[in-house]
Design a protein around this motif. Structure first.
Motif, mmCIF file in Angstrom:
data_model
loop_
_atom_site.group_PDB
_atom_site.id
_atom_site.type_symbol
_atom_site.label_atom_id
_atom_site.label_comp_id
_atom_site.label_asym_id
_atom_site.label_seq_id
_atom_site.Cartn_x
_atom_site.Cartn_y
_atom_site.Cartn_z
ATOM 1 N N SER A 40 -10.873 2.169 4.137
ATOM 2 C CA SER A 40 -10.513 1.178 4.946
ATOM 3 C C SER A 40 -9.614 0.138 4.478
ATOM 4 O O SER A 40 -10.129 -0.759 3.410
ATOM 5 N N TRP A 41 -8.289 0.571 4.544
ATOM 6 C CA TRP A 41 -7.402 -0.528 4.155
ATOM 7 C C TRP A 41 -7.283 -1.784 4.303
ATOM 8 O O TRP A 41 -7.850 -2.117 5.886
ATOM 9 N N THR A 46 -0.761 -1.548 4.859
ATOM 10 C CA THR A 46 -0.997 -1.226 3.837
ATOM 11 C C THR A 46 -1.012 0.394 4.008
ATOM 12 O O THR A 46 -0.689 1.121 3.241
ATOM 13 N N GLY A 47 -2.331 0.648 5.022
ATOM 14 C CA GLY A 47 -2.680 1.928 5.423
ATOM 15 C C GLY A 47 -1.233 2.881 5.533
ATOM 16 O O GLY A 47 -0.952 4.005 5.304
ATOM 17 N N SER A 48 -0.210 2.197 6.424
ATOM 18 C CA SER A 48 0.769 2.905 6.680
ATOM 19 C C SER A 48 1.927 3.280 5.607
ATOM 20 O O SER A 48 2.416 4.340 5.647
ATOM 21 N N ARG A 52 2.658 6.857 4.310
ATOM 22 C CA ARG A 52 4.141 7.367 4.212
ATOM 23 C C ARG A 52 4.545 8.002 3.108
ATOM 24 O O ARG A 52 5.373 8.537 2.599
ATOM 25 N N ALA A 53 4.108 6.989 1.819
ATOM 26 C CA ALA A 53 4.640 7.327 0.591
ATOM 27 C C ALA A 53 3.560 8.267 -0.487
ATOM 28 O O ALA A 53 4.039 8.912 -1.322
ATOM 29 N N CYS A 54 2.406 8.532 -0.016
ATOM 30 C CA CYS A 54 1.399 8.831 -0.886
ATOM 31 C C CYS A 54 0.740 10.232 -0.339
ATOM 32 O O CYS A 54 0.071 11.192 -1.061
ATOM 33 N N LYS A 144 -6.122 -6.070 -2.572
ATOM 34 C CA LYS A 144 -6.993 -6.508 -1.753
ATOM 35 C C LYS A 144 -8.168 -5.567 -1.310
ATOM 36 O O LYS A 144 -9.095 -5.899 -1.072
ATOM 37 N N THR A 145 -7.634 -4.307 -1.075
ATOM 38 C CA THR A 145 -8.560 -3.103 -0.767
ATOM 39 C C THR A 145 -9.498 -3.104 -1.535
ATOM 40 O O THR A 145 -10.904 -2.742 -1.384
#
Length: 150
Positions: A40-41, A46-48, A52-54, A144-145
């Motif tokens: 739960s980001w 942040t989730g996006s 996209r990158a990871c 934050k997460t």
């Protein structure tokens, strides 16, 4: 060019082509195992960014490109994905609170150091390239997460 030399070059070309065809039969594991954990980001952004990158290398939700079906590229890509999942897998996140903080700080350091995403990945996936603003947003989201401060 002599006839013998032309014949030698022809046999070399035929040999290389045969080898390229033969190695296509060597199978690599391109499976996406079951997703065990959904993080739960702190925000959709942040989730996006993480996806996209990871996620191609650090989750069980890898989007395997078409060229990942052809050796020898398939060998390198599968190896990178398996190594990435072994190092950090968002789909099998099982860290305790202390380990989460440790892992989050390591992620932030990799982002700031430019180690992630790797340059070799970015060559074929320019959409994973993060701007400096996106990197800062991603770092804040990770902080934050996982309730850490870097």
């Amino acid at each position: 060019m002599t006839e013998k030399r032309r014949e030698l070059i022809l046999w070399i070309v035929i040999g290389v082509l045969f080898l390229l065809i033969a190695i296509q039969f060597i199978q690599v594991d391109r499976d996406n195992p079951k997703v065990v954990t959904v993080i739960s980001w702190n925000s959709e952004e942040t989730g996006s960014l993480v996806r996209r990158a990871c996620y191609d290398c650090h989750s069980n939700e890898t989007v395997w490109p078409n060229y990942a079906c052809y050796a020898p590229m398939s060998w390198f890509i599968a190896s990178d994905v398996h190594e990435g999942r072994k190092t950090l897998n968002f789909s099998e996140w099982t860290y305790t609170r202390d380990k989460e903080a440790e892992r989050a700080i390591k992620m932030i350091e990799e982002i700031f150091d430019g180690g992630m995403p790797p340059r070799t990945y970015l060559w074929m996936h320019p959409e994973a390239r993060l701007t400096e603003g996106e990197k800062l947003e991603l770092v804040r989201g990770i902080e934050k997460t996982f309730s850490v401060k870097h």
